[in-house]
Scaffold this motif. Structure first.
Motif, mmCIF file in Angstrom:
data_model
loop_
_atom_site.group_PDB
_atom_site.id
_atom_site.type_symbol
_atom_site.label_atom_id
_atom_site.label_comp_id
_atom_site.label_asym_id
_atom_site.label_seq_id
_atom_site.Cartn_x
_atom_site.Cartn_y
_atom_site.Cartn_z
ATOM 1 N N TYR A 179 42.358 36.567 46.762
ATOM 2 C CA TYR A 179 42.217 37.989 46.500
ATOM 3 C C TYR A 179 41.737 38.257 45.074
ATOM 4 N N VAL A 206 43.512 43.561 45.833
ATOM 5 C CA VAL A 206 44.925 43.938 45.906
ATOM 6 C C VAL A 206 45.346 44.490 44.553
ATOM 7 N N LEU A 233 44.484 47.087 49.396
ATOM 8 C CA LEU A 233 45.930 47.170 49.593
ATOM 9 C C LEU A 233 46.614 47.410 48.262
ATOM 10 N N LEU A 261 46.760 42.050 55.137
ATOM 11 C CA LEU A 261 45.355 42.049 54.722
ATOM 12 C C LEU A 261 44.433 41.573 55.835
#
Length: 312
Positions: A39, A13, A102, A168
């Motif tokens: 993440y 991310v 993302l 996600l």
């Protein structure tokens, strides 16, 4: 599976914003993502406040990127706009070949509903990633001057974490839509929000005018000049340019009595004011107004006829 492989398998991310890499909205969001331990977190954000720069990019000069210390994240402060930062961050050139799963832009101080998305650097950061095929979300908080404080931004980040996790999950399952990105706005009372609600972009706009001023201080509240943290503005006065003789100074002012409001029930700003977290799927394209097509077709016909007769 060894520890390195486990880390590498986590979704990546990347966070950017327009308020600057030191802005509390970004820092709270990054801290929350790091603390979730789900993440790999990267940051590529402007090295200074770039609010209201829309989708401008830097073209005529190189960008500088310097490492920034943010615990648990790999971070760079960049001498560019939010769109620059998003572009550089997803390029694979900055993070040793890593391309994020993302991109999140925010959390912005101030909502970004309706026509305000045109001006927003926050929305532009997400839009830039979307243009290059990377899923993205812009997040803004409906900051109320004189009432909101830093903790509200933390609460906004907390409120949005389930949405981020869900996005996600869809990306991992390869079921996430590719034709839009999300513009998310969190209401002022973030802790007591009424839930998430899908909305459409409206035409809300707080009209902005001009007034003469004798000060170089910012006209609108930013993370540096807000009432959040007096320490954050300790050196600000030293950066204000001195007054130049014979120059005229003007500042932007919001005309509270000339605000375009919405009548429809499912538009972003109206739903936000009702206390919901608005989730608005938008694209990078301006839609053709079908009702006006026939008018302009006839208009061009008359224009062509007029031009022909005028040339005789």
């Amino acid at each position: 599976m060894d520890g390195g492989a486990i880390v590498a398998s986590r979704p990546a991310v990347m966070v950017t914003n327009d308020d600057g890499i030191d802005a509390p909205g970004l820092r709270f969001l990054v801290d929350l993502l790091v603390a979730s331990d789900r993440y790999r977190v990267f940051v590529c954000a402007p090295d200074s406040d770039n609010s209201g720069v829309s989708h401008s990019i830097t073209w005529l000069r190189p960008l500088s990127a310097r490492r920034a210390e943010i615990t648990g994240a790999t971070a760079f402060a960049v001498s560019g706009t939010p769109a620059d930062c998003a572009s550089l961050g997803i390029s694979g050139k900055l993070f040793d070949g890593m391309i994020p799963d993302l991109v999140i832009s925010g959390i912005n101080i101030g909502s970004n509903c309706g026509y305000h998305t045109v001006y927003s650097g926050t929305v532009a950061g997400a839009r830039e990633a979307f243009l290059y095929g990377v899923p993205s979300v812009a997040i803004s908080y409906d900051w109320k001057a004189g009432k909101s404080n830093a903790n509200d931004l933390k609460l906004a980040a907390d409120a949005c974490l389930p949405l981020i996790n869900a996005v996600l999950n869809e990306i991992k399952a390869k079921t996430y839509p590719e034709d839009s990105f999300l513009n998310v706005d969190v209401p002022s009372d973030a802790v007591n929000h009424k839930g998430f609600k899908i909305t459409k972009q409206g035409k809300y706009m707080a009209r902005i005018g001009w007034e003469r001023t004798h000060s170089h201080r910012p006209a609108l509240e930013t993370y540096q000049t807000s009432n959040m943290d007096v320490d954050s503005v300790s050196g600000y006065a030293n950066n204000i340019p001195s007054h130049v003789e014979n120059e005229l100074l003007f500042k932007r002012v919001i005309n509270r009595n000339n605000v375009v409001r919405e009548e429809e029930e499912d538009v972003d700003h109206r739903v936000l004011q009702e206390g919901y977290i608005t989730v608005t799927p938008i694209t990078a394209l301006s839609h053709t107004v079908s009702e006006d097509v026939s008018f302009f077709k006839e208009w061009l016909t008359h224009l062509a006829e007029h031009s022909s007769s005028s040339s005789l």
